[in-house]
Motif scaffolding. Sequence first.
Motif, PDB file in Angstrom:
ATOM      1  N   PRO A   1      45.041  51.504  37.904  1.00  0.00           N
ATOM      2  CA  PRO A   1      45.602  52.428  38.896  1.00  0.00           C
ATOM      3  C   PRO A   1      46.059  51.691  40.146  1.00  0.00           C
ATOM      4  N   GLY A   2      47.237  52.080  40.619  1.00  0.00           N
ATOM      5  CA  GLY A   2      47.759  51.479  41.839  1.00  0.00           C
ATOM      6  C   GLY A   2      48.091  50.015  41.711  1.00  0.00           C
ATOM      7  N   VAL A   3      48.460  49.550  40.507  1.00  0.00           N
ATOM      8  CA  VAL A   3      48.722  48.133  40.293  1.00  0.00           C
ATOM      9  C   VAL A   3      49.624  47.591  41.400  1.00  0.00           C
ATOM     10  N   HIS A   4      49.221  46.452  41.964  1.00  0.00           N
ATOM     11  CA  HIS A   4      49.969  45.868  43.076  1.00  0.00           C
ATOM     12  C   HIS A   4      49.655  44.389  43.182  1.00  0.00           C
ATOM     13  N   GLY A   5      50.707  43.611  43.389  1.00  0.00           N
ATOM     14  CA  GLY A   5      50.526  42.186  43.623  1.00  0.00           C
ATOM     15  C   GLY A   5      50.282  41.436  42.336  1.00  0.00           C
ATOM     16  N   GLU A   6      50.532  40.140  42.369  1.00  0.00           N
ATOM     17  CA  GLU A   6      50.321  39.286  41.207  1.00  0.00           C
ATOM     18  C   GLU A   6      50.105  37.867  41.679  1.00  0.00           C
ATOM     19  N   GLY A   7      49.600  37.048  40.758  1.00  0.00           N
ATOM     20  CA  GLY A   7      49.454  35.629  41.037  1.00  0.00           C
ATOM     21  C   GLY A   7      49.260  34.879  39.739  1.00  0.00           C
ATOM     22  N   THR A   8      49.900  33.714  39.620  1.00  0.00           N
ATOM     23  CA  THR A   8      49.770  32.893  38.422  1.00  0.00           C
ATOM     24  C   THR A   8      48.893  31.693  38.730  1.00  0.00           C
ATOM     25  N   ALA A   9      47.782  31.595  38.020  1.00  0.00           N
ATOM     26  CA  ALA A   9      46.807  30.526  38.229  1.00  0.00           C
ATOM     27  C   ALA A   9      47.037  29.413  37.211  1.00  0.00           C
ATOM     28  N   ALA A  10      46.069  28.494  37.095  1.00  0.00           N
ATOM     29  CA  ALA A  10      46.173  27.381  36.154  1.00  0.00           C
ATOM     30  C   ALA A  10      46.357  27.895  34.730  1.00  0.00           C
ATOM     31  N   ASP A  11      47.088  27.115  33.934  1.00  0.00           N
ATOM     32  CA  ASP A  11      47.326  27.437  32.520  1.00  0.00           C
ATOM     33  C   ASP A  11      48.006  28.786  32.348  1.00  0.00           C
ATOM     34  N   GLU A  12      48.797  29.160  33.344  1.00  0.00           N
ATOM     35  CA  GLU A  12      49.598  30.387  33.301  1.00  0.00           C
ATOM     36  C   GLU A  12      48.780  31.645  33.034  1.00  0.00           C
ATOM     37  N   ALA A  13      47.594  31.702  33.588  1.00  0.00           N
ATOM     38  CA  ALA A  13      46.835  32.953  33.608  1.00  0.00           C
ATOM     39  C   ALA A  13      47.360  33.778  34.777  1.00  0.00           C
ATOM     40  N   VAL A  14      47.734  35.021  34.490  1.00  0.00           N
ATOM     41  CA  VAL A  14      48.353  35.872  35.503  1.00  0.00           C
ATOM     42  C   VAL A  14      47.418  37.021  35.851  1.00  0.00           C
ATOM     43  N   VAL A  15      47.250  37.265  37.149  1.00  0.00           N
ATOM     44  CA  VAL A  15      46.371  38.322  37.644  1.00  0.00           C
ATOM     45  C   VAL A  15      47.198  39.387  38.357  1.00  0.00           C
ATOM     46  N   PHE A  16      46.897  40.644  38.091  1.00  0.00           N
ATOM     47  CA  PHE A  16      47.471  41.785  38.804  1.00  0.00           C
ATOM     48  C   PHE A  16      46.324  42.585  39.417  1.00  0.00           C
ATOM     49  N   GLY A  17      46.504  43.043  40.652  1.00  0.00           N
ATOM     50  CA  GLY A  17      45.467  43.813  41.323  1.00  0.00           C
ATOM     51  C   GLY A  17      45.491  45.280  40.931  1.00  0.00           C
ATOM     52  N   CYS A  18      44.317  45.922  40.924  1.00  0.00           N
ATOM     53  CA  CYS A  18      44.164  47.355  40.639  1.00  0.00           C
ATOM     54  C   CYS A  18      43.299  47.976  41.735  1.00  0.00           C
ATOM     55  N   GLU A  19      43.310  49.289  41.815  1.00  0.00           N
ATOM     56  CA  GLU A  19      42.465  49.980  42.791  1.00  0.00           C
ATOM     57  C   GLU A  19      41.009  50.022  42.370  1.00  0.00           C
ATOM     58  N   ASP A  20      40.711  49.563  41.146  1.00  0.00           N
ATOM     59  CA  ASP A  20      39.320  49.511  40.691  1.00  0.00           C
ATOM     60  C   ASP A  20      38.987  48.170  40.035  1.00  0.00           C
TER      61      ASP A  20
END
Length: 391
Positions: free
Chosen positions: A198-217
């Motif tokens: 819910p409310g997915v917002h923002g992203e970031g690519t870390a080592a080995d192309e692991a990608v993170v997206f933020g959620c409201e929970d």
Amino acid sequence: MSLLALGTIATLAACSSSAAPADDPASSAAASAADARIAVAYEGGILVLDGTTLETVADLDSEEFTRLNPAGDGRSVMVTMSEGFQVLDTGAGTTEEPELTDTIFAADTPGHVVRHGGKTILYADGTSDTTIFDTDALASSDGLPEVETIPGVEAHHGVSVVLEDGTFLTTVGNADGRNGIEVRDASGAVTASNDQCPGVHGEGTAADEAVVFGCEDGALVYRDGEIVKLDAPDQPYGRMGNAYVSETSPIVVGDYKSDPDAEGYFLDAVTLIDTTADSLEVVDLPEGVEYTFRGVARGPDDLAYIIGSDGAIHVLDPETGELTESYPVIDAWESPVEWQDPHPAITVADGIAYVTEPATDSIHAVDLSTGEIVATGELDVTPNEIAVAAG
């Protein structure tokens, strides 16, 4: 089939994300700073400053409120304007005069800018279209470089990422809300999706192309073809909305908010997301140390640097969750009333942190190997957003 199959191809002529690795040795900082230029937005204009002296090189007219993002080529900055993403040529690494060029990537409500794997990815909130181009082509093109446009489905405030093998990740939502991400391979086929963010917002690519997206929970982590949902310790609301990454570290530092009704924009905790262990930890900051979405940057040795409400840069070790140093830089400050209001921001390039101080119309350069303020620029305007072109 190439990424072009994901959407229409458009060749054109002449709107907190991702961070490049920032682990250069401190000994190179002075030489790099000599080539850098700093873009500083203010109400109705953009200053371009010398990276060493912080003296004004150019003062350019712009719209009343603009957002700034490095384009990824070490010279250009993407400026979110009403017509789209306009290219600011800072002249970094040269003796050329800065110019707010006529080159505009047209976009309805320009939003996030992502840089990864030699690509620059632009997202238009008004259509959810994604525009992709080779970062290096920006400097060599007469006007806009050739772009790939991937049409959006339903417009929302979102973001997209392209991995080195052509994998395309994008947020899913509409005008009523956002709830997850979708992953497509280079042929355009959907290979994974998750609607539990819910409310997915923002992203970031870390080592080995692991990608993170933020959620409201909590957060979503995409790695090696799979999506994993990480729950925040506070439920039903424990929001991560901005990811601060180094592409040489598996640990993502995120902002964190556990009270949806809290007034102002101050935050007093961060998340540490280990993309190899699939874990999410919340670290509380010391009493009196608060920050906003503009207040965190990754830097040397993959550490995180937080400009706190007490006016100091606090050095966070993501491996341990401990604050290891504290460098006084500016006076204490209060939360902005609106997120767009001028308030201190930090960005890091080649071992130097650049910190704005709107209360005194100034900007400071801090050597992160010593905590010493090596330059201060006195401005004739109140600084707001900031971006560095490292030359």
